[in-house]
Design a protein around this motif. Structure first.
Motif, PDB file in Angstrom:
ATOM      1  N   LYS A   1       0.739  -0.759  -0.685  1.00 48.11           N
ATOM      2  CA  LYS A   1       0.150   0.066  -0.487  1.00 48.11           C
ATOM      3  C   LYS A   1       0.843   1.229   0.044  1.00 48.11           C
ATOM      4  CE  LYS A   1      -3.976  -2.165   0.392  1.00 48.11           C
ATOM      5  NZ  LYS A   1      -5.171  -2.678  -0.961  1.00 48.11           N
ATOM      6  N   LEU A   2       0.797   2.361  -0.804  1.00 44.87           N
ATOM      7  CA  LEU A   2       1.363   3.289  -0.850  1.00 44.87           C
ATOM      8  C   LEU A   2       0.400   4.471  -0.390  1.00 44.87           C
ATOM      9  CD1 LEU A   2       3.260   5.351  -1.817  1.00 44.87           C
ATOM     10  CD2 LEU A   2       1.751   6.124  -4.230  1.00 44.87           C
ATOM     11  N   ILE A   3       1.207   4.654   1.258  1.00 43.73           N
ATOM     12  CA  ILE A   3       0.230   5.730   2.085  1.00 43.73           C
ATOM     13  C   ILE A   3       1.398   7.144   2.142  1.00 43.73           C
ATOM     14  CG2 ILE A   3      -0.315   6.610   4.264  1.00 43.73           C
ATOM     15  CD1 ILE A   3      -1.328   3.927   3.296  1.00 43.73           C
ATOM     16  N   ALA A   4       0.405   8.443   2.092  1.00 43.83           N
ATOM     17  CA  ALA A   4       0.505   9.523   2.070  1.00 43.83           C
ATOM     18  C   ALA A   4       1.399  10.532   3.314  1.00 43.83           C
ATOM     19  CB  ALA A   4       0.097  10.645   0.599  1.00 43.83           C
ATOM     20  N   VAL A   5       2.220  10.847   3.242  1.00 49.01           N
ATOM     21  CA  VAL A   5       1.911  11.838   4.607  1.00 49.01           C
ATOM     22  C   VAL A   5       1.483  13.223   4.313  1.00 49.01           C
ATOM     23  CG1 VAL A   5       3.419  12.457   6.534  1.00 49.01           C
ATOM     24  CG2 VAL A   5       4.387  10.479   5.157  1.00 49.01           C
ATOM     25  N   THR A   6       1.036  13.839   5.492  1.00 53.54           N
ATOM     26  CA  THR A   6       0.125  14.965   4.509  1.00 53.54           C
ATOM     27  C   THR A   6       0.619  16.025   5.606  1.00 53.54           C
ATOM     28  OG1 THR A   6      -1.881  14.136   6.990  1.00 53.54           O
ATOM     29  CG2 THR A   6      -2.235  13.973   4.994  1.00 53.54           C
ATOM     30  N   MET A   7       0.598  15.840   7.155  1.00 53.41           N
ATOM     31  CA  MET A   7       1.352  16.788   7.757  1.00 53.41           C
ATOM     32  C   MET A   7       2.022  16.603   9.189  1.00 53.41           C
ATOM     33  SD  MET A   7       1.223  20.188   6.310  1.00 53.41           S
ATOM     34  CE  MET A   7       1.345  21.531   8.160  1.00 53.41           C
ATOM     35  N   LEU A   8       3.118  16.497   9.373  1.00 53.34           N
ATOM     36  CA  LEU A   8       3.785  15.926  10.007  1.00 53.34           C
ATOM     37  C   LEU A   8       2.922  15.989  11.317  1.00 53.34           C
ATOM     38  CD1 LEU A   8       7.270  16.436   9.619  1.00 53.34           C
ATOM     39  CD2 LEU A   8       5.933  13.701   8.857  1.00 53.34           C
ATOM     40  N   THR A   9       2.809  14.528  12.900  1.00 51.83           N
ATOM     41  CA  THR A   9       1.807  14.950  13.717  1.00 51.83           C
ATOM     42  C   THR A   9       2.799  15.840  15.163  1.00 51.83           C
ATOM     43  OG1 THR A   9       2.882  13.260  14.726  1.00 51.83           O
ATOM     44  CG2 THR A   9       0.627  12.801  13.378  1.00 51.83           C
ATOM     45  N   SER A  10       3.900  16.704  14.757  1.00 51.68           N
ATOM     46  CA  SER A  10       4.645  17.435  15.292  1.00 51.68           C
ATOM     47  C   SER A  10       4.460  18.590  14.831  1.00 51.68           C
ATOM     48  CB  SER A  10       6.238  17.113  15.056  1.00 51.68           C
ATOM     49  OG  SER A  10       6.756  16.841  13.721  1.00 51.68           O
TER      50      SER A  10
END
Length: 238
Positions: free
Chosen positions: A113-122
């Protein structure tokens, strides 16, 4: 892919990661392998984990020109991990080429599965506005990047629990929400800004939990893992 709790193996060496797994009876649990461990040990760490029946989320957050990402993903496809990720900020062509790279070397009986990072939770609104100079707030930008990733071949996104329900409304129920920043009530927040309990994650339609320091830094990691599993599975605190 039927796993929904991935333990972060945020250790500098395979020896330390393996010792942690053995010491706390976590053989065979789904795991996340990030940059620290993968860049030290390389593909062999994936092979060792697969030999011990661990499902694997390879958390490398690729972000480069489209051709480079495509070639990297073609190599990653051969590892047959469950999930791998890229930064949605890399753009539409990069995500499309990432998907092509995964599909070019995938076997008929396995799909990574290809997963994209949106905004880092930091990150929070202050960091996003003052440092990245993105308009709007974190929530709106996460929804934008999730929709953007969905349109360009991603199977899901990394997001905080707080955005999972809204992402489902925008992208559909089959679009995966992979949520780090999970904390038990007695855990430290550390450098995460957008955190949530397992019970809240269940209520907010998160699909997959990523468990880090709330388990690995607990006084009794095995008990903490079971507590998360209980709260996540039944929506109650044990």
């Amino acid at each position: 892919m039927n796993e929904n709790m991935y333990l972060s193996l945020d250790f500098p060496t395979w020896e330390q990661a393996s010792s942690f797994i053995d010491a706390h009876d976590m053989q065979g649990v789904p795991v996340k392998v990030g940059m620290e461990l993968f860049y030290r040990e390389g593909p062999r760490v994936i092979e060792q984990l697969k030999e011990n029946n661990h499902a694997i989320f390879l958390d490398l957050k690729l972000h480069d020109i489209p051709t480079t990402v495509k070639k990297a993903m073609a190599n990653i496809a051969k590892l047959e991990v469950d999930m791998v990720n890229v930064h949605a900020l890399g753009g539409s062509e990069m995500m499309q080429r990432a998907k092509e790279g995964l599909q070019s070397n995938s076997h008929s009986n396995h799909e990574t599965k290809l997963i994209a990072v949106t905004m880092l939770t930091s990150m929070d609104d202050v960091v996003m506005g003052k440092e990245l100079r993105l308009p709007g707030n974190v929530h709106d930008n996460v929804l934008h990047f999730a929709d953007f990733a969905n349109q360009n071949g991603a199977d899901g996104v990394v997001c905080s629990v707080h955005e999972a329900k809204a992402i489902k409304q925008v992208c559909g129920t089959s679009f995966l929400t992979v949520t780090p920043g999970i904390r038990l009530d007695d855990s430290d927040v550390n450098d995460q800004k957008r955190v949530a309990t397992p019970a809240f994650a269940r209520e907010n339609n998160a699909d997959i939990l990523v468990l880090g320091r709330t388990v690995t830094k607990a006084s009794d990691p095995g008990r903490a893992y079971r507590q998360v599993k209980e709260e996540w599975g039944y929506g109650v605190k044990s």
